[in-house]
Write a protein that holds these residues in place. Sequence first.
Motif, PDB file in Angstrom:
ATOM      1  N   GLN A 291      39.645  21.963 -38.553  1.00  0.00           N
ATOM      2  CA  GLN A 291      39.745  22.201 -37.452  1.00  0.00           C
ATOM      3  C   GLN A 291      39.973  21.106 -36.435  1.00  0.00           C
ATOM      4  O   GLN A 291      39.842  21.363 -35.096  1.00  0.00           O
ATOM      5  N   LEU A 292      40.140  20.006 -37.198  1.00  0.00           N
ATOM      6  CA  LEU A 292      40.656  18.745 -36.095  1.00  0.00           C
ATOM      7  C   LEU A 292      42.176  18.656 -36.423  1.00  0.00           C
ATOM      8  O   LEU A 292      42.437  18.469 -37.779  1.00  0.00           O
ATOM      9  N   LYS A 293      42.926  18.311 -35.436  1.00  0.00           N
ATOM     10  CA  LYS A 293      44.300  18.065 -35.632  1.00  0.00           C
ATOM     11  C   LYS A 293      44.526  16.940 -34.682  1.00  0.00           C
ATOM     12  O   LYS A 293      44.070  16.836 -33.648  1.00  0.00           O
ATOM     13  N   LEU A 294      45.733  16.302 -34.766  1.00  0.00           N
ATOM     14  CA  LEU A 294      46.300  15.251 -34.004  1.00  0.00           C
ATOM     15  C   LEU A 294      46.938  15.997 -32.706  1.00  0.00           C
ATOM     16  O   LEU A 294      47.785  16.910 -32.844  1.00  0.00           O
ATOM     17  N   SER A 295      46.444  15.706 -31.493  1.00  0.00           N
ATOM     18  CA  SER A 295      47.086  16.393 -30.310  1.00  0.00           C
ATOM     19  C   SER A 295      48.502  16.399 -30.057  1.00  0.00           C
ATOM     20  O   SER A 295      49.101  17.189 -29.604  1.00  0.00           O
ATOM     21  N   ALA A 296      48.798  15.041 -30.438  1.00  0.00           N
ATOM     22  CA  ALA A 296      50.331  14.721 -30.290  1.00  0.00           C
ATOM     23  C   ALA A 296      51.359  15.642 -31.205  1.00  0.00           C
ATOM     24  O   ALA A 296      52.436  15.828 -30.834  1.00  0.00           O
ATOM     25  N   ASP A 297      50.770  16.422 -32.088  1.00  0.00           N
ATOM     26  CA  ASP A 297      51.620  17.339 -32.810  1.00  0.00           C
ATOM     27  C   ASP A 297      51.524  18.778 -32.262  1.00  0.00           C
ATOM     28  O   ASP A 297      51.922  19.783 -32.778  1.00  0.00           O
ATOM     29  N   GLY A 298      51.008  18.707 -31.014  1.00  0.00           N
ATOM     30  CA  GLY A 298      50.962  20.083 -30.182  1.00  0.00           C
ATOM     31  C   GLY A 298      49.815  20.976 -30.899  1.00  0.00           C
ATOM     32  O   GLY A 298      49.921  22.109 -30.283  1.00  0.00           O
ATOM     33  N   ALA A 299      48.973  20.417 -31.417  1.00  0.00           N
ATOM     34  CA  ALA A 299      47.850  21.352 -31.779  1.00  0.00           C
ATOM     35  C   ALA A 299      46.875  22.012 -30.576  1.00  0.00           C
ATOM     36  O   ALA A 299      46.529  21.104 -29.807  1.00  0.00           O
ATOM     37  N   PRO A 300      46.701  23.168 -30.783  1.00  0.00           N
ATOM     38  CA  PRO A 300      45.934  23.776 -29.800  1.00  0.00           C
ATOM     39  C   PRO A 300      44.519  23.725 -30.088  1.00  0.00           C
ATOM     40  O   PRO A 300      43.889  23.148 -31.115  1.00  0.00           O
ATOM     41  N   GLY A 301      43.824  23.521 -28.735  1.00  0.00           N
ATOM     42  CA  GLY A 301      42.637  23.211 -28.931  1.00  0.00           C
ATOM     43  C   GLY A 301      41.908  22.241 -27.783  1.00  0.00           C
ATOM     44  O   GLY A 301      42.878  21.754 -26.962  1.00  0.00           O
ATOM     45  N   GLN A 302      40.743  21.702 -27.912  1.00  0.00           N
ATOM     46  CA  GLN A 302      40.182  21.090 -26.745  1.00  0.00           C
ATOM     47  C   GLN A 302      40.541  19.522 -27.227  1.00  0.00           C
ATOM     48  O   GLN A 302      40.183  18.886 -28.120  1.00  0.00           O
ATOM     49  N   ARG A 303      41.191  18.766 -26.073  1.00  0.00           N
ATOM     50  CA  ARG A 303      41.232  17.539 -26.371  1.00  0.00           C
ATOM     51  C   ARG A 303      40.612  16.368 -26.391  1.00  0.00           C
ATOM     52  O   ARG A 303      39.464  16.585 -25.531  1.00  0.00           O
ATOM     53  N   GLN A 304      40.467  15.648 -27.246  1.00  0.00           N
ATOM     54  CA  GLN A 304      39.543  14.240 -27.191  1.00  0.00           C
ATOM     55  C   GLN A 304      40.105  13.320 -27.597  1.00  0.00           C
ATOM     56  O   GLN A 304      40.924  13.189 -28.467  1.00  0.00           O
ATOM     57  N   GLN A 305      39.539  12.150 -27.327  1.00  0.00           N
ATOM     58  CA  GLN A 305      39.933  11.090 -27.896  1.00  0.00           C
ATOM     59  C   GLN A 305      39.013  10.371 -28.949  1.00  0.00           C
ATOM     60  O   GLN A 305      37.658  10.528 -28.822  1.00  0.00           O
ATOM     61  N   ASP A 323      34.886   8.741 -34.459  1.00  0.00           N
ATOM     62  CA  ASP A 323      33.776   8.799 -33.640  1.00  0.00           C
ATOM     63  C   ASP A 323      34.316   9.530 -32.321  1.00  0.00           C
ATOM     64  O   ASP A 323      35.361   9.116 -31.682  1.00  0.00           O
ATOM     65  N   VAL A 324      33.756  10.660 -32.050  1.00  0.00           N
ATOM     66  CA  VAL A 324      34.170  11.453 -30.831  1.00  0.00           C
ATOM     67  C   VAL A 324      33.021  11.577 -29.843  1.00  0.00           C
ATOM     68  O   VAL A 324      32.090  12.560 -30.100  1.00  0.00           O
ATOM     69  N   ASN A 325      33.184  10.899 -28.933  1.00  0.00           N
ATOM     70  CA  ASN A 325      32.160  10.929 -27.832  1.00  0.00           C
ATOM     71  C   ASN A 325      30.525  10.866 -28.382  1.00  0.00           C
ATOM     72  O   ASN A 325      29.695  11.547 -28.048  1.00  0.00           O
ATOM     73  N   GLY A 326      30.567  10.087 -29.388  1.00  0.00           N
ATOM     74  CA  GLY A 326      29.208   9.777 -29.833  1.00  0.00           C
ATOM     75  C   GLY A 326      28.767  10.400 -31.173  1.00  0.00           C
ATOM     76  O   GLY A 326      27.686  10.465 -31.681  1.00  0.00           O
ATOM     77  N   GLU A 327      29.689  11.043 -31.433  1.00  0.00           N
ATOM     78  CA  GLU A 327      29.382  12.328 -32.781  1.00  0.00           C
ATOM     79  C   GLU A 327      30.535  11.812 -33.867  1.00  0.00           C
ATOM     80  O   GLU A 327      31.634  11.564 -33.519  1.00  0.00           O
ATOM     81  N   GLN A 328      29.929  11.954 -35.055  1.00  0.00           N
ATOM     82  CA  GLN A 328      30.868  11.606 -36.138  1.00  0.00           C
ATOM     83  C   GLN A 328      31.393  13.082 -36.748  1.00  0.00           C
ATOM     84  O   GLN A 328      30.793  13.754 -37.251  1.00  0.00           O
ATOM     85  N   VAL A 346      42.448   4.375 -32.457  1.00  0.00           N
ATOM     86  CA  VAL A 346      42.172   5.211 -31.440  1.00  0.00           C
ATOM     87  C   VAL A 346      43.088   6.433 -31.630  1.00  0.00           C
ATOM     88  O   VAL A 346      44.328   6.187 -31.578  1.00  0.00           O
ATOM     89  N   LEU A 347      42.779   7.668 -31.754  1.00  0.00           N
ATOM     90  CA  LEU A 347      43.712   8.851 -31.932  1.00  0.00           C
ATOM     91  C   LEU A 347      43.318   9.983 -30.943  1.00  0.00           C
ATOM     92  O   LEU A 347      42.075  10.195 -30.497  1.00  0.00           O
ATOM     93  N   ASP A 348      44.348  10.530 -30.432  1.00  0.00           N
ATOM     94  CA  ASP A 348      44.184  11.814 -29.492  1.00  0.00           C
ATOM     95  C   ASP A 348      44.290  12.893 -30.591  1.00  0.00           C
ATOM     96  O   ASP A 348      45.155  13.321 -31.220  1.00  0.00           O
ATOM     97  N   ILE A 349      43.049  13.773 -30.486  1.00  0.00           N
ATOM     98  CA  ILE A 349      43.034  14.894 -31.411  1.00  0.00           C
ATOM     99  C   ILE A 349      42.600  16.161 -30.552  1.00  0.00           C
ATOM    100  O   ILE A 349      42.235  16.144 -29.426  1.00  0.00           O
ATOM    101  N   ALA A 350      42.541  17.239 -31.207  1.00  0.00           N
ATOM    102  CA  ALA A 350      42.258  18.390 -30.741  1.00  0.00           C
ATOM    103  C   ALA A 350      41.394  19.249 -31.607  1.00  0.00           C
ATOM    104  O   ALA A 350      41.549  19.208 -32.837  1.00  0.00           O
ATOM    105  N   ILE A 351      40.475  19.508 -31.096  1.00  0.00           N
ATOM    106  CA  ILE A 351      39.244  20.360 -31.821  1.00  0.00           C
ATOM    107  C   ILE A 351      39.494  22.147 -31.445  1.00  0.00           C
ATOM    108  O   ILE A 351      39.265  22.403 -30.378  1.00  0.00           O
ATOM    109  N   SER A 352      39.887  22.628 -32.597  1.00  0.00           N
ATOM    110  CA  SER A 352      40.152  24.292 -32.420  1.00  0.00           C
ATOM    111  C   SER A 352      38.965  24.749 -32.469  1.00  0.00           C
ATOM    112  O   SER A 352      37.903  24.545 -33.288  1.00  0.00           O
TER     113      SER A 352
END
Length: 362
Positions: A291-305, A323-328, A346-352
């Motif tokens: 449920q986590l994808k690299l957002s640079a690949d156009g993955a839909p979902g909520q963007r996070q660093q 580490d995403v905003n204090g959560e592993q 640092v990766l830009d990810i999308a949480i589906s």
Amino acid sequence: MLALSEGKEDAVSESNDFVVELRSVSKLYGDAAAVADISLKARRGELLCLLGPSGCGKTTTLRMVAGFVEPSSGSIHINNIDMTHQPPYRRDTGMVFQSYALFPHMTVAENVAFGLENLRWPREKRDKRVEEMLELVELPHFAQRLPSQLSGGQQQRIALARALAIKPAVLLLDEPFSNLDAQLRVRMREELQEVVRSVNVTTLFVTHDQEEALTMSDRIVVMNAGKVEQIGTPGEIYETPATPFVAKFIGWCSLLKGTVDDAGAFTSTAGLRIIGKWSAGPATVVIRPEQLKLSADGAPGQRQQARVLHSHYLGGATRVVLDVNGEQLIMQERFPFGRHPQHGDVLDIAISTDNLRLIGDA
């Protein structure tokens, strides 16, 4: 695989779909409950897996069905007959032990025939059945070998042939692949499935291996501390876990405790906010690696660093702890060759949020 002759008549009508039933079964050792008030049913021809960590009660449950351990309370029924206090030889079960338990001084043929001799089968009928069983497990030319002359996988198949030779109503398997190396385990899982399906025998098997349970089972009974946490198909267990324990035990995941607000959004205790439409109240969210994808690949979902904490190269993919905003959170991704993430990246990810599972606070 060979079709078996002299098929066994069903002991009950086809309308009675359940071959094994445990009703509120418990096993106490002093004040300690190895098994605590469990109830379950196994359908005709079903592969039912008892899955859980060491000490959860799964092997004790299997041995109670076999008759080697007597319940402290509750009842066990096979083909709708109460077998709770019957000895093992009257239960119409065949068992493959973790160590295979082949008789070292007997040939392969003599091992397979052992149960048939105890049942007083005539010699000609017994020899025919042994031949059938060795054909079934694809070892017809090994009849005169001793167990010490067989590989681990061959011993496992002979133990299976011996258990099936008596035409049991229920086949019981106790960690049948634990003594095999990783690649052989996979091959033997496939072979065992094919054999069991071909004879349509109800099978209960014990394992602590999640992959075995997910790939082999029709349904899984997840056990913890002597109790049943959840019963369901592999898909139900993985995708809709009923408890945090089930979610954590089956596959990789991140469990985030927090609260759903009146707007339906979840906020973890560390402050990670996930937009959704859930019922308000305390909850735990289950996030699987897929449920986590690299957002640079156009993955839909909520963007996070996300900052990389650990990176584990697995060959076909890389498992990354973030580490995403204090959560592993755990992500599993196939990165370009030579560009695997390192600690501190640092990766830009999308949480589906599609099919994101929330477990309410019970």
